[in-house]
Motif scaffolding. Structure first.
Motif, mmCIF file in Angstrom:
data_model
loop_
_atom_site.group_PDB
_atom_site.id
_atom_site.type_symbol
_atom_site.label_atom_id
_atom_site.label_comp_id
_atom_site.label_asym_id
_atom_site.label_seq_id
_atom_site.Cartn_x
_atom_site.Cartn_y
_atom_site.Cartn_z
ATOM 1 N N ARG A 95 -10.217 -4.693 -1.705
ATOM 2 C CA ARG A 95 -9.119 -5.452 -2.338
ATOM 3 C C ARG A 95 -8.242 -6.154 -1.299
ATOM 4 O O ARG A 95 -7.711 -7.224 -1.560
ATOM 5 C CB ARG A 95 -8.278 -4.530 -3.211
ATOM 6 C CG ARG A 95 -8.969 -4.151 -4.509
ATOM 7 C CD ARG A 95 -8.021 -3.586 -5.536
ATOM 8 N NE ARG A 95 -7.294 -2.402 -5.118
ATOM 9 C CZ ARG A 95 -7.764 -1.152 -5.186
ATOM 10 N NH1 ARG A 95 -8.963 -0.915 -5.654
ATOM 11 N NH2 ARG A 95 -7.019 -0.145 -4.790
ATOM 12 N N GLN B 62 -11.424 8.638 -1.483
ATOM 13 C CA GLN B 62 -11.063 8.302 -2.864
ATOM 14 C C GLN B 62 -9.592 7.880 -2.951
ATOM 15 O O GLN B 62 -8.796 8.246 -2.099
ATOM 16 C CB GLN B 62 -11.298 9.507 -3.777
ATOM 17 C CG GLN B 62 -12.728 10.007 -3.783
ATOM 18 C CD GLN B 62 -13.697 8.975 -4.295
ATOM 19 O OE1 GLN B 62 -13.489 8.379 -5.336
ATOM 20 N NE2 GLN B 62 -14.767 8.745 -3.547
ATOM 21 N N GLY B 63 -9.240 7.163 -3.989
ATOM 22 C CA GLY B 63 -7.853 6.789 -4.237
ATOM 23 C C GLY B 63 -7.422 5.566 -3.456
ATOM 24 O O GLY B 63 -8.229 4.874 -2.838
ATOM 25 N N ASP B 64 -6.121 5.307 -3.491
ATOM 26 C CA ASP B 64 -5.551 4.130 -2.838
ATOM 27 C C ASP B 64 -4.561 4.489 -1.732
ATOM 28 O O ASP B 64 -3.847 3.619 -1.250
ATOM 29 C CB ASP B 64 -4.816 3.264 -3.878
ATOM 30 C CG ASP B 64 -5.782 2.471 -4.739
ATOM 31 O OD1 ASP B 64 -6.940 2.275 -4.321
ATOM 32 O OD2 ASP B 64 -5.380 2.044 -5.832
ATOM 33 N N THR B 65 -4.484 5.744 -1.356
ATOM 34 C CA THR B 65 -3.538 6.147 -0.315
ATOM 35 C C THR B 65 -4.173 5.970 1.053
ATOM 36 O O THR B 65 -5.281 6.455 1.307
ATOM 37 C CB THR B 65 -3.100 7.606 -0.518
ATOM 38 O OG1 THR B 65 -2.485 7.720 -1.806
ATOM 39 C CG2 THR B 65 -2.093 8.028 0.541
ATOM 40 N N VAL B 66 -3.464 5.280 1.935
ATOM 41 C CA VAL B 66 -3.926 5.011 3.294
ATOM 42 C C VAL B 66 -3.362 6.077 4.223
ATOM 43 O O VAL B 66 -2.159 6.360 4.192
ATOM 44 C CB VAL B 66 -3.434 3.618 3.755
ATOM 45 C CG1 VAL B 66 -3.816 3.350 5.198
ATOM 46 C CG2 VAL B 66 -3.961 2.524 2.831
ATOM 47 N N VAL C 56 0.857 -1.188 0.000
ATOM 48 C CA VAL C 56 0.000 0.000 0.000
ATOM 49 C C VAL C 56 0.888 1.232 0.000
ATOM 50 O O VAL C 56 2.103 1.141 0.200
ATOM 51 C CB VAL C 56 -0.945 0.048 1.231
ATOM 52 C CG1 VAL C 56 -1.917 -1.111 1.231
ATOM 53 C CG2 VAL C 56 -0.160 0.102 2.522
ATOM 54 N N ARG C 57 0.264 2.370 -0.202
ATOM 55 C CA ARG C 57 0.966 3.657 -0.114
ATOM 56 C C ARG C 57 0.390 4.408 1.082
ATOM 57 O O ARG C 57 -0.826 4.589 1.182
ATOM 58 C CB ARG C 57 0.745 4.447 -1.398
ATOM 59 C CG ARG C 57 1.373 5.814 -1.368
ATOM 60 C CD ARG C 57 1.032 6.547 -2.637
ATOM 61 N NE ARG C 57 1.314 7.953 -2.472
ATOM 62 C CZ ARG C 57 1.891 8.705 -3.377
ATOM 63 N NH1 ARG C 57 2.207 8.195 -4.536
ATOM 64 N NH2 ARG C 57 2.104 9.961 -3.137
ATOM 65 N N ALA D 234 -12.593 1.203 -1.317
ATOM 66 C CA ALA D 234 -12.250 0.324 -2.447
ATOM 67 C C ALA D 234 -10.987 -0.484 -2.150
ATOM 68 O O ALA D 234 -10.906 -1.670 -2.474
ATOM 69 C CB ALA D 234 -12.075 1.143 -3.720
ATOM 70 N N LEU D 235 -10.001 0.156 -1.524
ATOM 71 C CA LEU D 235 -8.773 -0.556 -1.171
ATOM 72 C C LEU D 235 -9.051 -1.604 -0.095
ATOM 73 O O LEU D 235 -8.505 -2.708 -0.132
ATOM 74 C CB LEU D 235 -7.699 0.433 -0.704
ATOM 75 C CG LEU D 235 -6.372 -0.174 -0.262
ATOM 76 C CD1 LEU D 235 -5.718 -0.949 -1.404
ATOM 77 C CD2 LEU D 235 -5.432 0.895 0.256
ATOM 78 N N VAL E 54 -8.397 3.536 5.871
ATOM 79 C CA VAL E 54 -8.241 2.805 4.618
ATOM 80 C C VAL E 54 -9.415 3.143 3.698
ATOM 81 O O VAL E 54 -10.572 2.986 4.101
ATOM 82 C CB VAL E 54 -8.194 1.279 4.869
ATOM 83 C CG1 VAL E 54 -7.984 0.522 3.565
ATOM 84 C CG2 VAL E 54 -7.131 0.926 5.897
#
Length: 168
Positions: A94, A141-145, A74-75, A90-91, A87
């Motif tokens: 996954r 939004q996005g994938d950044t935690v 993860v980022r 969407a991530l 978190v």
């Protein structure tokens, strides 16, 4: 006449190809520089033995770095103002995180509904913790935690200039 138009066509073709090649070279030359400015910690080593992580601030003034949640990459964006790790929904899907108890979190955009969860493991460089409190934010939004205080409270933080040192 036909030979002149053929030469003209070939000349224009070579001119276009030259510009495409030049633009490609410029892109390759500056790609690394842009990556370094926006994500200076992209090549952070994930070692188990080193208990110190040194991060550089990016050009937006944030500390971002790669890490893992439950062994999955993860980022992270370090956020000392966040109580828990946050978190994006969407991530979380996954990562197969299980949403738990509903609660509410105060954000810059107001109060939102989030779902509690526990993370088996969270790692940033050589720093790793087990059984860490987090929440799943379906509005994010996005994938950044957001790496909040549920992780950072166990780590010694030192900031000097554009560098942050995290030590176990």
């Amino acid at each position: 006449m036909k030979q002149d138009s053929s030469r003209h066509f070939i000349g224009r073709l070579f001119a276009h190809l030259t510009w495409i090649i030049l633009l490609g070279l410029f892109y390759l030359m500056f790609q690394d520089r842009l990556l370094q400015q926006n994500d200076p910690n992209h090549a952070l080593k994930m070692s188990e033995s080193n208990q110190t992580v040194v991060l550089q601030r990016n050009r937006q003034g944030h500390y971002v770095a790669p890490g893992t949640i439950n062994g999955q990459p993860v980022r992270f964006l370090l956020d000392t103002g966040a109580t828990d790790i946050s978190v994006p929904g969407a991530l979380a899907n996954r990562l197969r995180l299980t949403p738990g108890k509903t609660s509410y979190a105060s954000t810059a955009n107001g109060t939102i509904k989030v779902y509690g969860t526990r993370l088996d493991s969270v790692a940033l460089g050589g720093l790793s913790l087990a059984n860490v409190s987090a929440h799943i934010n379906p509005h994010m939004q996005g994938d950044t935690v957001l790496l909040g205080m549920s992780f950072l409270q166990h780590i010694e933080l030192t900031q000097r200039g554009d560098t942050m040192t995290l030590k176990r």
